[in-house]
Design an enzyme around this catalytic site. Structure first.
Site, short mmCIF file in Angstrom:
data_model
loop_
_atom_site.label_atom_id
_atom_site.label_comp_id
_atom_site.label_asym_id
_atom_site.label_seq_id
_atom_site.Cartn_x
_atom_site.Cartn_y
_atom_site.Cartn_z
N TYR A 18 0.70 -1.21 0.12
CA TYR A 18 0.06 -0.02 -0.03
C TYR A 18 0.93 1.18 -0.03
O TYR A 18 0.82 2.13 -0.72
CB TYR A 18 -1.01 0.26 1.27
CG TYR A 18 -1.88 1.36 1.12
CD1 TYR A 18 -3.02 1.10 0.59
CD2 TYR A 18 -1.78 2.33 1.93
CE1 TYR A 18 -3.93 2.27 0.72
CE2 TYR A 18 -2.38 3.41 1.85
CZ TYR A 18 -3.77 3.38 1.37
OH TYR A 18 -4.47 4.23 0.99
N HIS A 22 1.33 4.11 -3.21
CA HIS A 22 1.15 5.60 -2.90
C HIS A 22 2.47 6.49 -3.06
O HIS A 22 2.39 7.33 -3.40
CB HIS A 22 0.55 5.90 -1.60
CG HIS A 22 -0.98 5.63 -1.47
ND1 HIS A 22 -1.64 4.32 -1.71
CD2 HIS A 22 -2.13 6.50 -1.75
CE1 HIS A 22 -2.68 4.27 -1.62
NE2 HIS A 22 -2.99 5.60 -1.68
N TYR A 41 -3.51 16.28 1.80
CA TYR A 41 -4.06 14.84 1.94
C TYR A 41 -3.25 14.05 2.58
O TYR A 41 -1.81 14.08 2.15
CB TYR A 41 -4.43 14.60 0.30
CG TYR A 41 -5.22 13.37 0.20
CD1 TYR A 41 -5.47 12.67 1.32
CD2 TYR A 41 -5.63 12.89 -0.96
CE1 TYR A 41 -6.32 11.32 1.22
CE2 TYR A 41 -6.67 12.00 -1.05
CZ TYR A 41 -7.15 11.12 0.01
OH TYR A 41 -7.69 9.86 -0.19
N TRP A 76 -7.49 3.71 -10.68
CA TRP A 76 -6.76 3.72 -9.45
C TRP A 76 -7.29 2.74 -8.64
O TRP A 76 -6.73 1.85 -7.89
CB TRP A 76 -6.56 5.01 -8.74
CG TRP A 76 -5.86 4.88 -7.51
CD1 TRP A 76 -6.53 5.07 -6.16
CD2 TRP A 76 -4.44 4.91 -7.34
NE1 TRP A 76 -5.35 5.10 -5.37
CE2 TRP A 76 -4.00 4.82 -5.86
CE3 TRP A 76 -3.37 4.64 -8.10
CZ2 TRP A 76 -3.09 4.58 -5.33
CZ3 TRP A 76 -2.11 4.42 -7.78
CH2 TRP A 76 -1.57 4.66 -6.28
N TRP A 77 -8.71 2.84 -8.32
CA TRP A 77 -9.44 2.09 -7.57
C TRP A 77 -9.53 0.28 -7.86
O TRP A 77 -9.11 -0.59 -7.02
CB TRP A 77 -10.94 2.14 -7.55
CG TRP A 77 -11.65 3.29 -6.94
CD1 TRP A 77 -10.55 4.07 -6.02
CD2 TRP A 77 -12.62 3.94 -7.05
NE1 TRP A 77 -11.48 5.24 -5.70
CE2 TRP A 77 -12.76 5.25 -6.16
CE3 TRP A 77 -14.03 3.64 -7.67
CZ2 TRP A 77 -13.83 5.93 -6.06
CZ3 TRP A 77 -14.90 4.68 -7.70
CH2 TRP A 77 -14.75 5.87 -6.96
#
EC number: 5.1.3.32
Length: 104
Positions: A18, A22, A41, A76-77
Site C-alpha cells: 500500500y 502511494h 491530503y 486507481w480503485w
C-alpha cells in the site's frame, strides 16, 4: 476549505505494498485530486488493525466527490482493490468520520 476524514481497511499483509503504491502515485491521479480541490491530503495507518485514516482538505465536497466519475480514479480503485476492502465498483470501503473537535 472543508476538512474530510474517513477510515478504510487494508487486507492483512499489504502494508508495504500500500505504501509503495502511494509512494509511486500516478501523476495523472495527483493531477485529478488537485483538479477536484484536494489539498493537505494525508493517509495514516494503524499497523495493529490494518486500518487507514485519511484526511483531506477540499474546496468543495460536491466537486471533490466527482473525482469518482473520472477514468483515472476508477483505474486507481481497480489497481488498489486486491490489497484493500473494496465495494463491487472497486471503490474502497470507507467510513466517513464526523468532526467533533477543531482547533484553528
Amino acid at each position: 476549505m472543508e476538512r474530510v476524514a474517513s477510515i478504510m481497511y487494508l487486507y492483512p499483509g499489504n502494508k508495504e505494498e500500500y505504501k509503495k503504491r502511494h509512494d509511486e502515485l500516478w501523476p495523472e491521479m495527483k493531477e485529478a485530486l488537485k483538479a477536484h480541490g484536494a489539498a493537505n491530503y494525508s493517509i495514516f495507518l494503524d499497523e495493529k488493525t490494518d486500518t487507514l485514516f485519511a484526511y483531506v482538505e477540499v474546496e468543495d465536497k460536491a466537486i471533490y466527490d466527482k473525482i469518482a466519475e473520472t477514468e483515472i480514479c476508477q483505474k486507481w480503485w481497480k489497481y488498489m482493490a486486491p490489497i484493500m476492502k473494496s465495494n463491487p465498483n472497486n471503490s474502497p470501503v470507507a467510513v466517513d468520520l464526523k468532526e467533533v473537535f477543531y482547533l484553528a
